[in-house]
Scaffold this active site. Structure first.
Site, PDB file in Angstrom:
ATOM      1  CB  THR A  72     -10.648  -1.354   0.807  1.00 44.30           C
ATOM      2  OG1 THR A  72     -10.034   0.160   0.480  1.00 44.30           O
ATOM      3  CG2 THR A  72     -10.536  -1.660   2.246  1.00 44.30           C
ATOM      4  CG  ASN A 151      -1.453   4.545  -3.983  1.00 42.94           C
ATOM      5  OD1 ASN A 151      -0.720   3.599  -3.643  1.00 42.94           O
ATOM      6  ND2 ASN A 151      -1.983   5.251  -2.984  1.00 42.94           N
ATOM      7  CD  GLN A 179      -3.916   4.130  -8.514  1.00 37.73           C
ATOM      8  OE1 GLN A 179      -4.408   4.616  -9.781  1.00 37.73           O
ATOM      9  NE2 GLN A 179      -5.006   4.648  -7.758  1.00 37.73           N
ATOM     10  CB  SER A 197     -11.263  -0.126  -6.962  1.00 36.86           C
ATOM     11  OG  SER A 197     -11.543  -0.178  -5.825  1.00 36.86           O
ATOM     12  CG  HIS A 199     -13.758   4.082  -7.067  1.00 38.55           C
ATOM     13  ND1 HIS A 199     -13.040   5.248  -6.723  1.00 38.55           N
ATOM     14  CD2 HIS A 199     -13.284   3.176  -6.279  1.00 38.55           C
ATOM     15  CE1 HIS A 199     -12.090   4.770  -5.851  1.00 38.55           C
ATOM     16  NE2 HIS A 199     -12.320   3.604  -5.606  1.00 38.55           N
ATOM     17  CB  THR A 235     -28.708 -10.082  -1.854  1.00 41.54           C
ATOM     18  OG1 THR A 235     -29.473 -10.587  -0.704  1.00 41.54           O
ATOM     19  CG2 THR A 235     -29.781  -9.947  -3.022  1.00 41.54           C
ATOM     20  CB  CYS A 321      -7.737   6.229   0.285  1.00 41.60           C
ATOM     21  SG  CYS A 321      -7.302   6.042  -1.770  1.00 41.60           S
TER      22      CYS A 321
HETATM   23  N1  PMP Z   1      -4.930  -0.116  -3.700  1.00 44.81           N
HETATM   24  C1  PMP Z   1      -4.377   1.315  -4.563  1.00 44.81           C
HETATM   25  C2  PMP Z   1      -3.073   0.851  -4.916  1.00 44.81           C
HETATM   26  C3  PMP Z   1      -5.215   2.307  -4.258  1.00 44.81           C
HETATM   27  O1  PMP Z   1      -4.714   3.385  -4.943  1.00 44.81           O
HETATM   28  C4  PMP Z   1      -6.450   2.373  -3.829  1.00 44.81           C
HETATM   29  C5  PMP Z   1      -7.322   3.645  -3.921  1.00 44.81           C
HETATM   30  N2  PMP Z   1      -6.630   4.763  -3.560  1.00 44.81           N
HETATM   31  C6  PMP Z   1      -7.173   1.147  -3.055  1.00 44.81           C
HETATM   32  C7  PMP Z   1      -6.115   0.180  -2.959  1.00 44.81           C
HETATM   33  C8  PMP Z   1      -8.197   1.093  -2.290  1.00 44.81           C
HETATM   34  O2  PMP Z   1      -9.121   1.184  -3.145  1.00 44.81           O
HETATM   35  P1  PMP Z   1     -10.666   1.502  -2.689  1.00 44.81           P
HETATM   36  O3  PMP Z   1     -10.635   2.801  -1.876  1.00 44.81           O
HETATM   37  O4  PMP Z   1     -11.690   1.615  -3.935  1.00 44.81           O
HETATM   38  O5  PMP Z   1     -11.202   0.306  -1.942  1.00 44.81           O
END
Ligand code: PMP
Length: 377
Positions: A72, A151, A179, A197, A199, A235, A321
């Site tokens: 994001t 996604n 993705q 990302s 995670h 930081t 999200c």
């Molecule tokens: N872009 C895509 C294609 C995603 O699938 C996601 C998370 N679902 C995001 C951006 C945003 O990622 P984050 O919530 O880790 O910032």
């Protein structure tokens, strides 16, 4: 039967080795990487080593890698940063109707600020409307943003063709690869900016990266001490940034094997689901093997997903999200499906470590739920 987690496109389990990197550095190397003493230098050294490792994996320069808190932030920085920098001549921006809200909402903000934004269509097979793109790309276009893998339905967009068009213009290409990293082969991908990302690849939430090629100029969005080459002050979270390098290394080294397993599971589920008369498979055959999306025509997707959840099976009904409660998937709707289909879409997403047994158990439970839950019509 243990729980079944088919929601890896929303987030993944953090890998033990990633947590170990984070813990070790948080305890042993906690100094500020900007501090002018030996302990600070050690932290800086580790940060730059992590950056260099990541850069090598993407065949880019270390100074082209900007650590972020996630996709994001990376998407915001890329889109606001480039559009803002080119504001004097670049009045037009281009994206697709399939993007994640962290891209679409930024473009909506750009529209409010006076930019013209063109949203490109795509079809059920995941083909972008290249005529629209070609017509829209003019000398006043500063940025084109197209995701690598969607996604919600897993469509893989033809970025090679997008880049070949964009590179003939003055515009830069931004790719949201959230993705795709650790799943698709990105070695021959051409782009100017790329985000992902941590995670989604076994990393810690709050980690991410923006790759900004050195020929791209962008305005910083977070000002302060000038860290990350001035593009993201604050930081440096050295333990987090180093943990991203560990997550990426593990993800890339297991990619081939995970992809093979995800494909086997995806193929199995696609075949089994197709046998149910009320199911429409939404992910095209060319989609990422890590995502399988389908719609129920006689049952409400949200009710079925709730029933699955009560049985310890976790799937997603819309982009997790998406904060806007629209009640349907705009990604499915914009692909050309009717509202009812878009309202009842269920997404299964894998990490590539699951076995076929989990797919068999999922099908058993789903069939039971469909047989015992009231039909919608
Ligand atoms: N872009 C895509 C294609 C995603 O699938 C996601 C998370 N679902 C995001 C951006 C945003 O990622 P984050 O919530 O880790 O910032």
């Amino acid at each position: 039967m243990s729980e079944i987690y088919f929601d890896n496109a929303a987030t993944t389990r953090t890998k033990r080795e990633v947590l170990e990197t984070f813990l070790r550095l948080s305890e042993d190397c906690f100094a500020n990487a900007s501090s002018n003493h030996a302990m600070g230098s050690r932290a800086l050294h580790l940060l730059e080593r992590a950056r260099a490792q990541i850069a090598l994996s993407f065949h880019v320069l270390p100074q082209e890698c900007i650590f972020t808190s996630g996709a994001t932030e990376g998407n915001n920085l890329a889109i606001k940063g480039v559009s803002g920098h080119c504001r004097s001549w670049g009045r037009r921006l281009i994206t697709t109707k399939a993007e994640h809200p962290s891209v679409l909402e930024v473009f909506r903000q750009c529209e409010k600020e006076g930019f013209e934004v063109v949203y490109i269509d795509y079809d059920k097979e995941g083909n972008l409307d290249f005529d629209q793109l070609e017509k829209a790309l003019d000398s006043k276009t500063s940025l084109v943003s197209v995701m690598a893998v969607n996604n919600e339905i897993g469509t893989v967009f033809d970025l090679r063709r997008v880049f070949s068009l964009v590179s003939k213009s003055r515009a830069k290409l931004h790719v949201d690869a959230t993705q795709a990293v650790g799943k698709e082969d990105l070695s021959s991908l051409c782009y100017d900016l790329l985000t992902f990302s941590g995670h989604k690849i076994g990393g810690i939430k709050g980690t991410g990266l923006l790759i900004k090629k050195k020929n791209v100029q962008l305005d910083s969005q977070i000002l302060g001490g000038g860290q990350e080459n001035g593009f993201r002050s604050g930081t440096s979270p050295v333990p987090l940034d180093c943990s991203l390098a560990t997550a990426l290394r593990l993800s890339l080294s297991s990619q081939k094997e995970r992809r093979r397993k995800a494909k086997a599971l995806n193929d199995f589920l696609r075949k089994e689901l197709s046998l149910l008369s009320e199911v429409t498979i939404l992910s095209p055959l060319s989609a990422s093997p890590f995502i399988l999306s389908f719609a129920l025509l006689e049952h409400k997707g949200s009710i079925v997903s709730e029933a699955l959840s009560q049985r310890g099976i976790y799937v997603s009904t819309r982009s997790a999200c998406s904060s806007r409660e629209e009640g349907y998937s705009y990604v499915v709707r914009n692909a050309g499906y009717d509202l009812r289909t878009a309202q009842n879409a269920i997404r299964l997403s894998f990490c590539g470590e699951e076995g076929i047994e989990e797919g068999e158990e999922f099908m058993r439970q789903l069939k039971e739920i469909l047989a015992t839950t009231n039909k919608e019509r």
